[in-house]
Design a protein around this motif. Structure first.
Motif, PDB file in Angstrom:
ATOM      1  N   LEU A 109       0.854  -1.165   0.000  1.00  0.00           N
ATOM      2  CA  LEU A 109       0.000   0.000   0.000  1.00  0.00           C
ATOM      3  C   LEU A 109       0.899   1.226   0.000  1.00  0.00           C
ATOM      4  CD1 LEU A 109      -2.537  -1.184   2.705  1.00  0.00           C
ATOM      5  CD2 LEU A 109      -2.950  -1.009   0.232  1.00  0.00           C
ATOM      6  N   PRO A 110       0.506   2.303  -0.637  1.00  0.00           N
ATOM      7  CA  PRO A 110       1.362   3.491  -0.708  1.00  0.00           C
ATOM      8  C   PRO A 110       1.767   3.999   0.672  1.00  0.00           C
ATOM      9  CG  PRO A 110      -0.475   3.718  -2.216  1.00  0.00           C
ATOM     10  CD  PRO A 110      -0.736   2.470  -1.424  1.00  0.00           C
ATOM     11  N   ASP A 111       0.817   3.956   1.626  1.00  0.00           N
ATOM     12  CA  ASP A 111       1.172   4.449   2.966  1.00  0.00           C
ATOM     13  C   ASP A 111       2.219   3.569   3.616  1.00  0.00           C
ATOM     14  OD1 ASP A 111      -2.312   5.228   3.592  1.00  0.00           O
ATOM     15  OD2 ASP A 111      -0.728   6.343   2.562  1.00  0.00           O
ATOM     16  N   ALA A 112       2.046   2.260   3.433  1.00  0.00           N
ATOM     17  CA  ALA A 112       2.992   1.321   4.060  1.00  0.00           C
ATOM     18  C   ALA A 112       4.395   1.521   3.523  1.00  0.00           C
ATOM     19  CB  ALA A 112       2.524  -0.111   3.813  1.00  0.00           C
ATOM     20  N   ARG A 115       6.098   4.541   5.043  1.00  0.00           N
ATOM     21  CA  ARG A 115       6.524   4.387   6.445  1.00  0.00           C
ATOM     22  C   ARG A 115       7.737   3.483   6.576  1.00  0.00           C
ATOM     23  NH1 ARG A 115       2.405   1.568   8.485  1.00  0.00           N
ATOM     24  NH2 ARG A 115       0.738   2.086   7.059  1.00  0.00           N
ATOM     25  N   LEU A 116       8.030   2.755   5.540  1.00  0.00           N
ATOM     26  CA  LEU A 116       9.157   1.807   5.611  1.00  0.00           C
ATOM     27  C   LEU A 116      10.489   2.530   5.439  1.00  0.00           C
ATOM     28  CD1 LEU A 116       8.376  -1.403   3.524  1.00  0.00           C
ATOM     29  CD2 LEU A 116       9.069  -1.310   5.894  1.00  0.00           C
ATOM     30  N   ASP A 120      15.019  -1.553   5.993  1.00  0.00           N
ATOM     31  CA  ASP A 120      14.050  -2.586   6.361  1.00  0.00           C
ATOM     32  C   ASP A 120      13.459  -3.235   5.121  1.00  0.00           C
ATOM     33  OD1 ASP A 120      12.800  -0.600   9.147  1.00  0.00           O
ATOM     34  OD2 ASP A 120      14.473  -2.035   8.988  1.00  0.00           O
ATOM     35  N   LEU A 121      13.174  -2.416   4.133  1.00  0.00           N
ATOM     36  CA  LEU A 121      12.650  -2.957   2.868  1.00  0.00           C
ATOM     37  C   LEU A 121      13.651  -3.923   2.259  1.00  0.00           C
ATOM     38  CD1 LEU A 121      10.505  -2.979   0.625  1.00  0.00           C
ATOM     39  CD2 LEU A 121      11.643  -0.986  -0.358  1.00  0.00           C
ATOM     40  N   LEU A 122      14.919  -3.533   2.297  1.00  0.00           N
ATOM     41  CA  LEU A 122      15.964  -4.408   1.756  1.00  0.00           C
ATOM     42  C   LEU A 122      16.032  -5.715   2.547  1.00  0.00           C
ATOM     43  CD1 LEU A 122      18.322  -4.649  -0.299  1.00  0.00           C
ATOM     44  CD2 LEU A 122      19.810  -3.766   1.492  1.00  0.00           C
TER      45      LEU A 122
END
Lengths: 178, 264
Positions: A109-112, A115-116, A120-122
């Protein structure tokens, strides 16, 4: 960078001038470094993949044609192939036939995503199975279609679709939990 | 599809925020070493087409690198430049050129005739510009004979056996042993089996410890081993005589003394 300046640097690289090669290397170093971080599972392998990619690029730079596309995309394609070659021994594809494109939901989701943190995404992307990580990066981030992914990874399009769907489900579960 | 393109852009933007842990300069040094092997830089085009002025120093470097053909061309160019520049000092432009090295001061002309291009000069003039010391230097530098003339057959033979060295022509001082070719090997072989007989007849008397071996009468020595020879004691003086000479002894008397007289 200005296209004219870039073309001058590329011309110098074609003439095998070290100064021009160094300028090009330093110019594209950050972008290619991050690309390699996405495709590889640890930071230790990044310098090796990066230098292999640049060496291939300098060797084949006379084949680059500005009319066919950006130099960034041309260099990125070389880097991706280097990363795949480096990780090829770890790639284990689960072969599926007749897998249709059923998962139309977006991964995040765009909001999620806002916030990342990038780190953390990596971490979440690297936690995926190697084959799914590869397909996710190729499709969602770099814009390859399933036919191109199948030819690069030497798999079927169905297998590529299955791995993408699997990667999206896992990432959605992790990110929505957080 | 717009959503997908938007998501793709957002993902790329997010990944662009990743911190880089590597060092570009250090990684470039590593890549540079690989490039030296994979894509080496060729210096020949620089030497041929670059703007290198032929000073005296560079002339010798060029001679060493380019060889005879290039050096002849360089000599022609150098001599033509010096021939053109020497008479017209006032018209020389101030620039980085070999004029400085040959002692002609540069003068910045404001106006003047153009310096003509160097023409090909006959070989005679080229030879005049070569100083005698140059040719002598080249001759002195020759340390070994030309490679082509070297005879490699000797070298090959040495690997299997050492060749017979000719020591006859050596000076007497250096000769430690008799020439190998002249040596009589029969004596050396003989020594292995038995010692040769030394001739001691000419030795001085003081050094002679024993009679010459050749003259020694071995017949005398052999009897000594079996029995002692009889000493002649007849001429020994009376005082030293302890016993009656054996020869004069009367055996009859002994027998008489031994047997007692009958009747007692």
């Amino acid at each position: 960078m200005d296209d004219q300046k870039l073309s001058v640097i590329i011309s110098g690289c074609v003439a095998n001038k070290r100064k021009a090669q160094e300028k090009l290397y330093l110019l594209f170093y950050p972008g290619m470094y991050r690309l390699c971080m996405r495709y590889l599972r640890s930071d230790d392998l990044v310098p090796e993949a990066l230098n292999s990619g640049f060496l291939k690029a300098f060797t084949k730079i006379d084949t680059y044609q500005a009319a066919k596309g950006d130099f960034d995309g041309w260099l990125a394609a070389i880097m991706i192939r280097c990363c795949i070659d480096l990780q090829r021994s770890e790639l284990r594809f689960q072969h599926h036939d007749d897998v249709a494109e059923t998962d139309y939901l977006a991964t995040f989701l765009p909001d999620a995503l806002e916030r990342l943190y990038a780190a953390d995404l990596l971490t979440h992307v690297r936690a995926l199975p190697p084959a799914s990580q590869m397909v996710f990066n190729l499709y969602e981030v770099d814009g390859f279609d399933h036919g191109e992914i199948a030819s690069v990874l030497n798999i079927t399009e169905s297998t590529s679709r299955w791995h993408l769907s699997s990667a999206k489900k896992q990432l959605r579960n992790w990110i929505n939990k957080n | 599809m717009n959503e997908q393109a938007l998501l793709r852009a957002q993902l790329r933007h997010k990944f662009d925020e990743l911190p880089i842990h590597g060092q570009a300069s250090a990684d470039w040094k590593t890549l540079k070493k690989a490039l030296k092997v994979a894509l080496p830089i060729s210096l020949l085009p620089l030497a041929l087409h670059g703007k290198i002025w032929l000073t005296k120093k560079f002339l010798w470097l060029y001679l060493a690198v380019a060889g005879v053909g290039g050096s002849a061309t360089a000599l022609v160019v150098y001599s033509s430049r010096s021939a053109d520049l020497a008479p017209s000092v006032s018209t020389v432009k101030q620039q980085h050129n070999p004029v400085h090295s040959i002692g002609v001061p540069p003068v910045a002309p404001k106006s003047g005739p153009k310096i003509p291009k160097s023409k090909s000069i006959p070989l005679v003039m080229v030879k005049d510009t070569i100083s005698p010391s140059d040719t002598v230097r080249t001759m002195r530098n020759r340390k070994s004979p030309p490679r082509v003339a070297r005879d490699t057959s000797i070298r090959r033979i040495r690997k299997t056996s050492r060749p017979l060295r000719d020591t006859v022509s050596r000076t007497i001082r250096n000769r430690k042993t008799t020439p190998r070719l002249e040596r009589d090997t029969t004596i050396s072989r003989a020594r292995k089996t038995s010692r040769p007989i030394r001739d001691t007849t000419n030795m001085p008397v003081r050094n002679r410890k024993s009679p010459p071996r050749i003259e020694r009468d071995t017949a005398v020595s052999r009897p000594r081993k079996t029995s002692r020879p009889m000493r002649d004691t007849t001429n020994i003086p009376v005082r030293k005589r302890k016993t009656i000479p054996r020869l004069a002894r009367d055996t009859a008397i002994r027998q008489r003394e031994a047997t007692p007289p009958a009747g007692n």
